[in-house]
Design an enzyme around this catalytic site. Structure first.
Site, PDB file in Angstrom:
ATOM      1  N   GLY A  31     122.513  52.924  20.121  1.00 38.83           N
ATOM      2  CA  GLY A  31     122.886  54.000  19.201  1.00 38.83           C
ATOM      3  C   GLY A  31     121.911  54.209  18.062  1.00 38.83           C
ATOM      4  O   GLY A  31     120.785  53.736  18.093  1.00 38.83           O
ATOM      5  N   HIS A  34     117.219  58.429  17.551  1.00 38.95           N
ATOM      6  CA  HIS A  34     116.067  59.131  16.976  1.00 38.95           C
ATOM      7  C   HIS A  34     115.370  59.850  18.132  1.00 38.95           C
ATOM      8  O   HIS A  34     115.826  59.776  19.291  1.00 38.95           O
ATOM      9  CB  HIS A  34     115.140  58.144  16.256  1.00 38.95           C
ATOM     10  CG  HIS A  34     114.785  56.927  17.065  1.00 38.95           C
ATOM     11  ND1 HIS A  34     114.043  56.995  18.234  1.00 38.95           N
ATOM     12  CD2 HIS A  34     115.098  55.617  16.902  1.00 38.95           C
ATOM     13  CE1 HIS A  34     113.902  55.790  18.728  1.00 38.95           C
ATOM     14  NE2 HIS A  34     114.537  54.933  17.954  1.00 38.95           N
ATOM     15  N   GLY A  36     112.942  59.208  19.862  1.00 37.85           N
ATOM     16  CA  GLY A  36     112.600  58.336  21.010  1.00 37.85           C
ATOM     17  C   GLY A  36     113.734  58.328  22.022  1.00 37.85           C
ATOM     18  O   GLY A  36     113.514  58.529  23.231  1.00 37.85           O
ATOM     19  N   HIS A  37     114.957  58.112  21.525  1.00 32.75           N
ATOM     20  CA  HIS A  37     116.117  58.151  22.432  1.00 32.75           C
ATOM     21  C   HIS A  37     116.241  59.531  23.077  1.00 32.75           C
ATOM     22  O   HIS A  37     116.461  59.653  24.282  1.00 32.75           O
ATOM     23  CB  HIS A  37     117.414  57.880  21.659  1.00 32.75           C
ATOM     24  CG  HIS A  37     117.526  56.509  21.074  1.00 32.75           C
ATOM     25  ND1 HIS A  37     117.399  56.266  19.733  1.00 32.75           N
ATOM     26  CD2 HIS A  37     117.758  55.309  21.658  1.00 32.75           C
ATOM     27  CE1 HIS A  37     117.565  54.974  19.504  1.00 32.75           C
ATOM     28  NE2 HIS A  37     117.773  54.366  20.653  1.00 32.75           N
ATOM     29  N   GLN A  61     122.615  39.739  21.976  1.00 35.87           N
ATOM     30  CA  GLN A  61     121.147  39.739  21.881  1.00 35.87           C
ATOM     31  C   GLN A  61     120.645  39.566  20.445  1.00 35.87           C
ATOM     32  O   GLN A  61     119.461  39.686  20.188  1.00 35.87           O
ATOM     33  CB  GLN A  61     120.560  40.994  22.525  1.00 35.87           C
ATOM     34  CG  GLN A  61     120.849  42.290  21.812  1.00 35.87           C
ATOM     35  CD  GLN A  61     120.385  43.491  22.619  1.00 35.87           C
ATOM     36  OE1 GLN A  61     121.008  43.864  23.615  1.00 35.87           O
ATOM     37  NE2 GLN A  61     119.285  44.110  22.223  1.00 35.87           N
ATOM     38  N   GLY A 147     112.273  52.813  26.836  1.00 35.21           N
ATOM     39  CA  GLY A 147     111.119  53.160  26.004  1.00 35.21           C
ATOM     40  C   GLY A 147     110.069  52.057  26.010  1.00 35.21           C
ATOM     41  O   GLY A 147     110.398  50.864  25.968  1.00 35.21           O
ATOM     42  N   VAL A 176     107.494  57.153  21.165  1.00 32.15           N
ATOM     43  CA  VAL A 176     107.501  58.374  20.347  1.00 32.15           C
ATOM     44  C   VAL A 176     107.223  57.951  18.901  1.00 32.15           C
ATOM     45  O   VAL A 176     107.799  56.978  18.406  1.00 32.15           O
ATOM     46  CB  VAL A 176     108.849  59.117  20.459  1.00 32.15           C
ATOM     47  CG1 VAL A 176     108.857  60.361  19.581  1.00 32.15           C
ATOM     48  CG2 VAL A 176     109.119  59.492  21.913  1.00 32.15           C
ATOM     49  N   SER A 185     111.966  53.830  15.417  1.00 35.94           N
ATOM     50  CA  SER A 185     112.845  52.693  15.665  1.00 35.94           C
ATOM     51  C   SER A 185     114.081  52.885  14.802  1.00 35.94           C
ATOM     52  O   SER A 185     113.978  53.385  13.670  1.00 35.94           O
ATOM     53  CB  SER A 185     112.128  51.400  15.259  1.00 35.94           C
ATOM     54  OG  SER A 185     113.064  50.359  15.043  1.00 35.94           O
TER      55      SER A 185
HETATM   56  O1  PAF Z   1     116.735  48.473  23.800  1.00 32.13           O
HETATM   57  C1  PAF Z   1     117.944  48.446  23.494  1.00 32.13           C
HETATM   58  O2  PAF Z   1     118.453  49.334  22.801  1.00 32.13           O
HETATM   59  C2  PAF Z   1     118.810  47.292  23.979  1.00 32.13           C
HETATM   60  O3  PAF Z   1     118.093  46.122  24.041  1.00 32.13           O
HETATM   61  C3  PAF Z   1     119.511  47.574  25.315  1.00 32.13           C
HETATM   62  C4  PAF Z   1     118.527  47.754  26.459  1.00 32.13           C
HETATM   63  C5  PAF Z   1     120.374  48.831  25.192  1.00 32.13           C
HETATM   64  C6  PAF Z   1     120.434  46.415  25.673  1.00 32.13           C
HETATM   65  O4  PAF Z   1     121.404  46.204  24.701  1.00 32.13           O
END
Ligand code: PAF
Length: 295
Positions: A31, A34, A36-37, A61, A147, A176, A185
């Protein structure tokens, strides 16, 4: 656009899409979108019948001293952007939906995860690989769009796909950047104006590196030192600077073949950076060095 939070309902949906022969373009995200997404959503839209985006800030993570709680979130804005980009479905599960009580099975990536961010953030890629394996199982994607800014993550996910026989194609899409060159980012939001200026050292270092390599420099140690110097002079603290074979992420002395320059640095963030007042940013570039010649 439909928002789905239930794992079961999401499974029904993707099973039904598959049964009807639809191709599913999938973009996994955390979420706070930006450009890039959005570039990934647009490509998925162009190339598939159906576009599915997952929105899940994955606690597995993040390390204990990392920014899971502080990670920027704005669901309303994210949903609006998804609708604007003609995303069909957003899968936005809760933490307990993804990790119900009793959850205990994790995916442990191999050698590709041992250096770079894997070294600085122990357990990070285990969390990424685990959630990605779950998401691929649920989303049944045809193509997954990731990305290049998270280059190491892309390689690890490609390996995961190969090792676990996911019938999925992974497409790594270009970084991007802002007009200033700063790689987009979600964590840039921690930076104030001063921090943003300092963060430009990353792209400045990359451009210096590209220019030196184009001029024929092949000595990895010399190039790494030059990149470090630029980052240090700008007032950032280097986490790592590595020049590696782009496919295996193995180091070498003299550059050859397809190479990756990967950097991570802590940038003083200003007030928005939270208690630790610094933001860890990553960036990279990939270059191909022709045998025995100049670029
Ligand atoms: O790059 C990310 O946003 C995260 O590491 C991902 C791939 C969605 C996994 O939680």
């Amino acid at each position: 656009m439909k928002i789905i939070t239930s794992v079961r309902k999401f499974c029904y949906l993707t099973e039904s899409l598959k049964r009807h022969g639809k191709t599913i373009g999938f973009v996994p995200t955390m979420g706070y979108f930006h450009e890039g997404h959005l570039s990934l959503f647009r490509r998925a839209r162009r190339e598939n019948d159906v576009v599915v985006v997952s929105l899940f800030v994955n606690p597995a993570q993040f390390g204990v001293n990392e920014d899971f709680k502080q990670y920027p979130r704005n669901r309303k804005r994210d949903m609006r952007l998804c609708a604007q980009e003609r995303v069909d479905y957003v899968f936005a599960p809760s933490i307990t939906a993804m990790y119900p009580e009793g959850f205990q099975t994790y995916v442990e990536p191999g050698k590709l995860a041992s250096g770079l961010c894997g070294k600085s953030r122990p357990g990070h890629f285990r969390g990424v690989a685990t959630v990605v394996a779950k998401l691929f199982n649920l989303a049944q994607p045809t193509v997954v769009y990731l990305g290049q800014k998270d280059y190491q993550q892309c390689l690890i996910i490609r390996q995961l796909v190969a090792d676990f026989d996911f019938q999925v194609q992974i497409k790594m899409c270009p970084i991007v950047r802002e007009p200033s060159g700063l790689a987009l980012s979600s964590r840039n939001t921690y930076l104030d104006e001063k921090g943003k200026q300092k963060a430009l050292a990353l792209v400045k270092a990359i451009r210096w590196f590209q220019a030196r390599v184009k001029k024929g420099e092949r000595d990895a140690r010399l190039l790494k030192n030059g990149v470090r110097r630029i980052l240090f002079k700008a007032g950032t603290r280097v986490d790592y600077v590595e020049i590696l074979a782009a496919r295996e992420l193995s180091p070498f002395r003299k550059l050859s073949g397809k190479i990756l320059l990967a950097l991570a640095a802590y940038v003083p963030a200003g007030k928005r950076g939270g208690a630790r007042n610094k933001v860890r940013l990553i960036d990279n570039c990939v270059m191909k060095i022709p045998k025995g010649g100049f670029i």
